[in-house]
Design an enzyme around this catalytic site. Structure first.
Site, mmCIF file in Angstrom:
data_model
loop_
_atom_site.group_PDB
_atom_site.id
_atom_site.type_symbol
_atom_site.label_atom_id
_atom_site.label_comp_id
_atom_site.label_asym_id
_atom_site.label_seq_id
_atom_site.Cartn_x
_atom_site.Cartn_y
_atom_site.Cartn_z
ATOM 1 N N SER A 1 0.740 -1.105 -0.167
ATOM 2 C CA SER A 1 -0.140 0.105 0.307
ATOM 3 C C SER A 1 0.745 1.234 -0.465
ATOM 4 C CB SER A 1 -0.585 0.117 0.543
ATOM 5 O OG SER A 1 -1.882 -0.731 1.490
HETATM 6 N N1 SAH Z 1 -0.417 -4.885 4.095
HETATM 7 C C1 SAH Z 1 0.508 -4.999 2.671
HETATM 8 C C2 SAH Z 1 0.111 -5.225 1.435
HETATM 9 C C3 SAH Z 1 -1.453 -6.504 1.793
HETATM 10 S S1 SAH Z 1 -1.828 -6.696 -0.184
HETATM 11 C C4 SAH Z 1 1.705 -4.418 2.769
HETATM 12 O O1 SAH Z 1 1.800 -3.973 3.959
HETATM 13 O O2 SAH Z 1 2.227 -4.454 2.097
HETATM 14 C C5 SAH Z 1 -2.643 -8.114 0.745
HETATM 15 C C6 SAH Z 1 -2.931 -8.902 0.935
HETATM 16 O O3 SAH Z 1 -3.755 -9.331 0.672
HETATM 17 C C7 SAH Z 1 -2.151 -9.925 -0.487
HETATM 18 O O4 SAH Z 1 -0.715 -9.985 0.205
HETATM 19 C C8 SAH Z 1 -3.080 -10.875 -0.853
HETATM 20 O O5 SAH Z 1 -3.056 -11.958 -0.786
HETATM 21 C C9 SAH Z 1 -3.466 -11.111 1.163
HETATM 22 N N2 SAH Z 1 -5.399 -11.748 1.209
HETATM 23 C C10 SAH Z 1 -6.203 -11.798 -0.119
HETATM 24 N N3 SAH Z 1 -7.324 -12.166 0.691
HETATM 25 C C11 SAH Z 1 -6.843 -13.097 1.431
HETATM 26 C C12 SAH Z 1 -7.697 -13.590 2.983
HETATM 27 N N4 SAH Z 1 -8.812 -13.754 2.599
HETATM 28 N N5 SAH Z 1 -6.863 -14.031 3.933
HETATM 29 C C13 SAH Z 1 -5.861 -13.493 4.019
HETATM 30 N N6 SAH Z 1 -4.635 -12.636 3.561
HETATM 31 C C14 SAH Z 1 -5.883 -12.160 2.653
#
Ligand code: SAH
Length: 223
Positions: A69
């Protein structure tokens, strides 16, 4: 490290500029959030080929079609969460582990859930190298939370949900708060949910764009 990579001193200067120009000047006031983001080396969470953009004012693509993000969004959501030192925090969407690192600096313990094993493994490596140890990692569908471990004082979801997942609201401690993006697959709104006994108060604020939350309480997987 590649030959042209900036020195630690230069990274640190870029990071402090990011905090001033992108966070302070846009109204982020929480000193603990600003301090955490002034010290955590965001560039270490970004794949080498994109590392030079680590302190730019935008989200960046990372592995497995996911994103890290925009710094402002990380700061905004963390400020909205009002994390205190004694809190137990649930994070859904470990991704690179950057947001996890920010939370870990501010609270007692972070339980972080990721559905993609490769991302989880990389995040664990990075956070281990940085000696950030107050984190438990779980692999699986975080849209249903961690019912065996909750309740949590704070919950943050860093993937876009079609609605507020009921199991997550149920895993909020009384007086607890959750911050998450809610909306369509391409655009969402950041919503803060505060639990007061059996009722919740929901406050929408900023427009944002996250990758999809995939799972039982999220979107169905497209592949
Ligand atoms: N906070 C992260 C950005 C994450 S992007 C950072 O600082 O890098 C969103 C993430 O959520 C992705 O890695 C994706 O694989 C994960 N995601 C999506 N659906 C999910 C779920 N149901 N449970 C766990 N992770 C999930």
């Amino acid at each position: 490290m590649t030959r042209n990579e900036p020195s630690e001193e230069r990274w640190s200067q870029l990071r402090l500029d990011m905090v001033d120009r992108q966070l302070r000047s846009r109204g982020i006031r929480d000193k603990r959030v600003l301090d955490a983001m002034s010290t955590i080396p965001r560039h270490r969470f970004i794949p080498p080929e994109r590392r030079c953009d680590a302190y730019e004012d935008r989200a960046l693509p990372v592995r497995c079609g996911q994103t890290i993000s925009q710094p402002y969004i990380v700061a905004y959501m963390t400020e909205q969460l009002e994390v205190s030192e004694s809190d137990s925090v649930l994070e859904i969407g470990t991704g690179t582990g950057y947001q996890t690192a920010v939370l870990a600096r501010l609270c007692r313990h972070v339980h972080s859930v990721e559905r993609i094993a490769e991302l989880q493994a990389q995040a664990q490596t990075t956070l281990g190298e940085l000696n950030i140890t107050n984190i438990t990692f779980s692999l699986g569908d975080g849209s249903v939370g961690l019912p065996k471990i909750g309740p949590f004082d704070r919950i943050v979801v860093t993937a876009g949900a079609p609605g507020i997942p009921k199991p997550l609201t149920e895993q909020l401690a009384d007086g607890g708060r959750m911050v998450l993006p809610v909306g369509g697959p391409h655009e969402q709104t950041i919503v803060r949910v505060v639990r007061q006994g059996s009722r919740t108060v929901e406050t929408p604020s900023l427009a944002c764009r996250f990758v999809k939350l995939i799972g039982t309480e999220g979107w169905s997987a497209t592949r």
